[in-house]
Design an enzyme around this catalytic site. Structure first.
Site, PDB file in Angstrom:
ATOM      1  N   GLY A  36       0.824  -1.209   0.000  1.00 29.58           N
ATOM      2  CA  GLY A  36       0.000   0.000   0.000  1.00 29.58           C
ATOM      3  C   GLY A  36       0.857   1.257   0.000  1.00 29.58           C
ATOM      4  N   ASP A  50       0.832  -4.476  11.093  1.00 26.33           N
ATOM      5  CA  ASP A  50       0.863  -5.746  10.385  1.00 26.33           C
ATOM      6  C   ASP A  50      -0.177  -6.679  11.000  1.00 26.33           C
ATOM      7  OD1 ASP A  50       1.869  -8.396   9.438  1.00 26.33           O
ATOM      8  OD2 ASP A  50       3.408  -7.068   8.600  1.00 26.33           O
ATOM      9  N   TYR A 140      -2.877 -19.083  -4.440  1.00 24.79           N
ATOM     10  CA  TYR A 140      -3.621 -17.840  -4.196  1.00 24.79           C
ATOM     11  C   TYR A 140      -5.121 -18.139  -4.118  1.00 24.79           C
ATOM     12  CZ  TYR A 140      -5.920 -13.413  -5.216  1.00 24.79           C
ATOM     13  OH  TYR A 140      -6.756 -12.334  -5.178  1.00 24.79           O
ATOM     14  N   PHE A 168     -13.357 -10.028 -10.331  1.00 21.75           N
ATOM     15  CA  PHE A 168     -12.743 -10.405 -11.605  1.00 21.75           C
ATOM     16  C   PHE A 168     -11.564  -9.425 -11.788  1.00 21.75           C
ATOM     17  CE2 PHE A 168     -15.131 -13.980 -13.367  1.00 21.75           C
ATOM     18  CZ  PHE A 168     -15.868 -14.230 -12.238  1.00 21.75           C
ATOM     19  N   PHE A 207       0.497 -12.579 -23.829  1.00 18.46           N
ATOM     20  CA  PHE A 207       0.772 -13.924 -23.316  1.00 18.46           C
ATOM     21  C   PHE A 207      -0.187 -14.939 -23.940  1.00 18.46           C
ATOM     22  CE2 PHE A 207       2.244 -11.753 -19.135  1.00 18.46           C
ATOM     23  CZ  PHE A 207       3.519 -11.561 -19.659  1.00 18.46           C
ATOM     24  N   ARG A 280       1.020 -17.600 -20.513  1.00 15.78           N
ATOM     25  CA  ARG A 280       1.513 -17.497 -19.136  1.00 15.78           C
ATOM     26  C   ARG A 280       0.891 -18.659 -18.363  1.00 15.78           C
ATOM     27  NH1 ARG A 280       0.020 -12.054 -15.783  1.00 15.78           N
ATOM     28  NH2 ARG A 280      -2.053 -12.995 -15.844  1.00 15.78           N
ATOM     29  N   ASP A 283      -3.110 -19.314 -16.681  1.00 14.39           N
ATOM     30  CA  ASP A 283      -4.141 -18.402 -17.189  1.00 14.39           C
ATOM     31  C   ASP A 283      -5.287 -19.167 -17.856  1.00 14.39           C
ATOM     32  OD1 ASP A 283      -3.401 -15.825 -16.556  1.00 14.39           O
ATOM     33  OD2 ASP A 283      -2.281 -15.478 -18.409  1.00 14.39           O
TER      34      ASP A 283
HETATM   35  N1  UDP Z   1      -1.411 -10.244 -20.072  1.00 15.31           N
HETATM   36  C1  UDP Z   1      -0.631 -10.138 -21.207  1.00 15.31           C
HETATM   37  N2  UDP Z   1       0.553  -9.452 -21.126  1.00 15.31           N
HETATM   38  C2  UDP Z   1       0.986  -8.879 -19.972  1.00 15.31           C
HETATM   39  C3  UDP Z   1       0.180  -8.988 -18.811  1.00 15.31           C
HETATM   40  C4  UDP Z   1      -1.017  -9.676 -18.894  1.00 15.31           C
HETATM   41  O1  UDP Z   1      -0.983 -10.653 -22.269  1.00 15.31           O
HETATM   42  O2  UDP Z   1       2.084  -8.293 -19.971  1.00 15.31           O
HETATM   43  C5  UDP Z   1      -2.685 -10.976 -20.141  1.00 15.31           C
HETATM   44  C6  UDP Z   1      -2.806 -12.125 -19.139  1.00 15.31           C
HETATM   45  O3  UDP Z   1      -2.299 -13.299 -19.715  1.00 15.31           O
HETATM   46  C7  UDP Z   1      -4.299 -12.174 -18.890  1.00 15.31           C
HETATM   47  C8  UDP Z   1      -4.763 -10.740 -19.095  1.00 15.31           C
HETATM   48  O4  UDP Z   1      -3.705 -10.076 -19.788  1.00 15.31           O
HETATM   49  O5  UDP Z   1      -4.938 -12.976 -19.855  1.00 15.31           O
HETATM   50  C9  UDP Z   1      -5.019 -10.012 -17.778  1.00 15.31           C
HETATM   51  O6  UDP Z   1      -3.886 -10.223 -16.958  1.00 15.31           O
HETATM   52  P1  UDP Z   1      -3.696  -9.473 -15.573  1.00 15.31           P
HETATM   53  O7  UDP Z   1      -2.351  -9.906 -15.064  1.00 15.31           O
HETATM   54  O8  UDP Z   1      -3.933  -8.018 -15.779  1.00 15.31           O
HETATM   55  O9  UDP Z   1      -4.849 -10.003 -14.654  1.00 15.31           O
HETATM   56  P2  UDP Z   1      -5.266 -11.505 -14.220  1.00 15.31           P
HETATM   57  O10 UDP Z   1      -6.267 -11.961 -15.249  1.00 15.31           O
HETATM   58  O11 UDP Z   1      -4.038 -12.333 -14.182  1.00 15.31           O
HETATM   59  O12 UDP Z   1      -5.892 -11.306 -12.887  1.00 15.31           O
END
Ligand code: UDP
Length: 327
Positions: A36, A50, A140, A168, A207, A280, A283
């Site tokens: 934060g 904390d 997580y 979301f 990604f 990634r 995902d």
């Molecule tokens: N993403 C991407 N390139 C980046 C970061 C994220 O393509 O540099 C994609 C990621 O794979 C996901 C979407 O963007 O499908 C949203 O990712 P973010 O990390 O913002 O949120 P999450 O869905 O992981 O909570």
């Protein structure tokens, strides 16, 4: 109401704190400032502390005669949770159970809890309704699901009233332009795209382009941070002993990574250099909420129904704070 907001100096927390104060609540922020930002909340309501420090927490709960807790404080990077699960189970699970136990001892029985769509894992269908099975695919998601379960049991056994809001993709910033998203390191798509627009990064990497979606890239439901904040306040106002509110919280619209980039280009009027890369890990292809239940039961109505105006607020924040709160 006298409310303690843990993690109130973070991204979603700070927007909620502002809204709670605007509605006349007596708000105290409990934040260790590891993620934060001091500048994100009014100095007079900040307690630097904390969750691990039980005595300090007790003191905060007692001295301010807290009646309800809005609990944001947690780690929230999915990838990191896979590599370092202990960090997630300690903070998100153990520290939250400790907080709940301190609350119980002091007779505080209302909590609004930040849960996540990651509790569903890879959904069998979209949009995601609350009745779908929850099978997290990372620590997580598990750390949040365990707390949902504990809260259900506290509601049953001790008469707690709680809401677990499964976010979301939180996005955007206060339209005032003075508080917004600032993570270090930044991993989220929209801030990364806008930092690329500002020339702070050479390009944005996509990604994965081989997902079974409209254009091969992942689809997500981006919800404005003020609409999220509003949902917390609505839920808090309706908690009764024994209420167990479990809601999926998005706008019910999916945008692909390519669409997000295109909208950023439209809003900023600048071209975003893109590089296509591999998927990634972890995902899911598509995550879209069905917000029908919270709309019906709490009367929640998002003010931002499309990504363009959400992106505009994010852009305003990034332009005025190119280095985040350090600007
Ligand atoms: N993403 C991407 N390139 C980046 C970061 C994220 O393509 O540099 C994609 C990621 O794979 C996901 C979407 O963007 O499908 C949203 O990712 P973010 O990390 O913002 O949120 P999450 O869905 O992981 O909570």
């Amino acid at each position: 109401m006298r409310i303690l907001v843990t993690g109130g100096a973070g991204y979603i927390g700070s927007h909620t704190v502002r809204m709670l104060r605007a509605q006349g609540h007596d708000v105290w922020v409990y934040d260790n400032l590891s993620m934060g930002h001091r500048a994100a909340v009014p100095a007079e309501c900040l307690i630097v502390g904390d969750l691990k420090d039980g005595d300090h927490l007790d003191h905060a709960l007692l001295i301010h005669r807290i009646e309800a807790v809005v609990h944001f404080a947690a780690f929230a990077a999915v990838g990191e949770s896979v590599i370092h699960p202990a960090k997630y189970y300690q903070n998100n699970l153990v520290n939250t159970l400790n907080l709940m136990e301190r609350m119980r001892r002091h007779g505080i029985s209302k909590m609004v809890f930040s849960s996540t769509c990651a509790t569903f894992g890879t959904p069998e269908r979209v949009p995601l309704t609350e009745d779908l099975p929850q099978n997290p695919i990372n620590p997580y998601g598990w750390s949040k699901l365990f707390i949902e379960k504990a809260l259900l049991d506290y509601a049953k056994a001790y008469g707690w009233g709680f809401a677990a809001l499964r976010y979301f993709n939180a996005a955007g910033a206060s339209p005032a332009g003075d508080i917004g998203e600032d993570h270090d390191p930044e991993t989220h798509l929209i801030p990364l795209v806008l930092q690329t627009v500002l020339g702070q990064r050479p390009k944005i990497e996509i990604f994965g382009t081989d997902y079974p979606t409209k254009d091969g890239t992942c689809v997500r439901d981006y919800i404005h941070v003020d609409d999220l904040a509003e949902a917390h306040i609505l839920a808090l106002g309706k908690l009764q002993p024994g209420s167990a509110f479990l809601y999926n919280l998005g706008i019910g619209q999916g945008y692909s990574v390519r669409e997000v980039i295109r909208i950023a280009e439209q809003v900023t009027g600048r071209k975003v250099p893109v590089q296509e890369g591999p998927r990634r890990p972890g995902d899911p292809a598509e995550l879209i909420a069905s917000p029908a239940r919270i709309m019906k039961e709490l009367g929640w109505r998002p003010k931002y129904l499309e990504l363009e105006p959400i992106m505009e607020t994010a852009w305003r924040w990034h332009q005025s704070h190119p280095k985040g709160y350090k600007s």
